[in-house]
Design a protein around this motif. Structure first.
Motif, short mmCIF file in Angstrom:
data_model
loop_
_atom_site.label_atom_id
_atom_site.label_comp_id
_atom_site.label_asym_id
_atom_site.label_seq_id
_atom_site.Cartn_x
_atom_site.Cartn_y
_atom_site.Cartn_z
N VAL A 1 0.85 -1.18 0.00
CA VAL A 1 0.00 0.00 0.00
C VAL A 1 0.89 1.24 0.00
CG1 VAL A 1 -1.74 1.29 1.26
CG2 VAL A 1 -1.85 -1.20 1.20
N GLN A 2 0.67 2.08 -0.96
CA GLN A 2 1.41 3.34 -1.00
C GLN A 2 0.53 4.44 -0.40
OE1 GLN A 2 2.47 3.59 -5.19
NE2 GLN A 2 4.51 2.87 -4.70
N LEU A 3 1.17 5.30 0.38
CA LEU A 3 0.45 6.33 1.11
C LEU A 3 0.99 7.70 0.73
CD1 LEU A 3 0.69 4.50 4.54
CD2 LEU A 3 -1.34 4.64 3.09
N GLN A 4 0.09 8.63 0.51
CA GLN A 4 0.46 9.99 0.14
C GLN A 4 -0.28 10.96 1.06
OE1 GLN A 4 2.59 10.81 -2.49
NE2 GLN A 4 2.48 12.92 -1.80
N ALA A 5 0.47 11.55 1.98
CA ALA A 5 -0.11 12.51 2.93
C ALA A 5 0.08 13.93 2.44
CB ALA A 5 0.53 12.33 4.30
N SER A 6 -0.87 14.77 2.79
CA SER A 6 -0.79 16.18 2.41
C SER A 6 -1.61 17.01 3.38
CB SER A 6 -1.30 16.37 0.98
OG SER A 6 -2.65 15.97 0.87
N GLY A 7 -1.46 18.32 3.28
CA GLY A 7 -2.30 19.22 4.05
C GLY A 7 -1.62 19.95 5.18
N CYS A 21 -4.69 11.65 3.57
CA CYS A 21 -3.77 10.56 3.23
C CYS A 21 -4.48 9.64 2.26
CB CYS A 21 -3.34 9.81 4.47
SG CYS A 21 -2.30 8.37 4.09
N ALA A 22 -4.00 9.65 1.02
CA ALA A 22 -4.56 8.78 0.00
C ALA A 22 -3.77 7.48 -0.04
CB ALA A 22 -4.51 9.47 -1.36
N ALA A 23 -4.47 6.37 0.03
CA ALA A 23 -3.84 5.05 -0.01
C ALA A 23 -4.16 4.36 -1.32
CB ALA A 23 -4.34 4.21 1.17
N SER A 24 -3.18 3.65 -1.84
CA SER A 24 -3.43 2.87 -3.05
C SER A 24 -4.24 1.62 -2.69
CB SER A 24 -2.10 2.48 -3.70
OG SER A 24 -1.35 1.65 -2.84
N GLY A 25 -4.84 1.00 -3.68
CA GLY A 25 -5.58 -0.22 -3.44
C GLY A 25 -6.90 0.03 -2.76
N SER A 26 -7.28 -0.87 -1.84
CA SER A 26 -8.55 -0.75 -1.15
C SER A 26 -8.34 -0.86 0.36
CB SER A 26 -9.53 -1.84 -1.62
OG SER A 26 -9.12 -3.10 -1.13
N THR A 27 -9.40 -0.59 1.10
CA THR A 27 -9.30 -0.65 2.57
C THR A 27 -9.04 -2.06 3.08
OG1 THR A 27 -11.69 -0.89 2.78
CG2 THR A 27 -10.81 1.35 2.82
N SER A 28 -9.29 -3.05 2.24
CA SER A 28 -9.03 -4.43 2.66
C SER A 28 -7.57 -4.83 2.50
CB SER A 28 -9.91 -5.40 1.85
OG SER A 28 -9.61 -5.29 0.47
N ASP A 29 -6.76 -3.90 1.98
CA ASP A 29 -5.33 -4.18 1.78
C ASP A 29 -4.51 -3.93 3.04
OD1 ASP A 29 -5.45 -2.92 -1.62
OD2 ASP A 29 -5.68 -4.97 -0.86
N CYS A 111 -2.94 0.64 16.64
CA CYS A 111 -2.27 0.67 15.35
C CYS A 111 -0.78 0.60 15.60
CB CYS A 111 -2.58 1.96 14.58
SG CYS A 111 -4.20 2.01 13.81
N PHE A 112 -0.07 -0.14 14.77
CA PHE A 112 1.38 -0.25 14.93
C PHE A 112 2.12 0.60 13.92
CE2 PHE A 112 5.34 -1.99 16.06
CZ PHE A 112 6.03 -2.30 14.90
N GLY A 113 1.71 0.51 12.67
CA GLY A 113 2.34 1.28 11.61
C GLY A 113 3.60 0.63 11.11
N ASP A 114 3.47 -0.33 10.18
CA ASP A 114 4.68 -0.95 9.61
C ASP A 114 4.87 -0.56 8.15
OD1 ASP A 114 3.01 -4.21 9.50
OD2 ASP A 114 2.83 -2.48 8.17
N ASN A 115 3.99 0.27 7.65
CA ASN A 115 4.09 0.75 6.27
C ASN A 115 3.80 2.24 6.28
OD1 ASN A 115 4.09 0.65 3.30
ND2 ASN A 115 1.90 1.02 3.51
N TRP A 116 4.77 3.05 5.88
CA TRP A 116 4.70 4.49 6.06
C TRP A 116 4.70 5.25 4.75
CZ3 TRP A 116 4.55 6.76 10.93
CH2 TRP A 116 4.66 5.86 11.99
N GLY A 117 3.99 6.34 4.79
CA GLY A 117 4.09 7.31 3.71
C GLY A 117 5.05 8.41 4.11
N GLN A 118 5.21 9.39 3.24
CA GLN A 118 6.05 10.53 3.60
C GLN A 118 5.25 11.41 4.55
OE1 GLN A 118 3.97 10.97 1.26
NE2 GLN A 118 3.40 13.13 1.39
#
Length: 126
Positions: A1-7, A21-29, A111-118
């Protein structure tokens, strides 16, 4: 899952900002998605989290009553509405997902957070 944060940006104390934060794929990913923040030299702090296990939204004590996290499932985008901002909210804010199902102690931030966006920098200052 790729994450793109802004704002992020500069805001005066008492002001508001809305992070996205826009995530690629779907919420089930992912199993959970959350907002975290970090100040240089300090420990990363969980701010808000949606855990797909129960679909509930969780907040750190520092965020309760001031921040609101929402999710647009169709866009697979999460938002963090931050109101009544304080100088101590200044940090780099990250969104992150859990790619695995973790176990959390009762009452802990789920939440642990093992996949991060910028990150996106939020500065609260007059």
């Amino acid at each position: 899952v790729q994450l793109q944060a802004s704002g992020g940006g500069l805001v005066q104390p008492g002001g508001s900002l809305r992070l996205s934060c826009a995530a690629s794929g779907s919420t089930s990913d992912y199993y959970a998605i959350g907002w975290f923040r970090q100040v240089p030299g300090k420990v990363r702090e969980g701010v808000s989290c949606i855990n797909n296990n129960d679909g509930k939204t969780y907040y750190a004590d520092s965020a309760k009553g001031r921040f609101a996290m929402t999710r647009d499932n169709a866009k697979n985008t999460v938002y963090l509405q931050m109101n009544s901002l304080k100088p101590e909210d200044t940090a780099v804010y990250y969104c992150a997902t859990d790619s695995a199902r973790y176990k959390f102690a009762d009452g802990s931030f789920p939440c642990f957070g093992d996949n991060w966006g910028q990150g996106t920098l939020v500065t609260v200052s007059s």
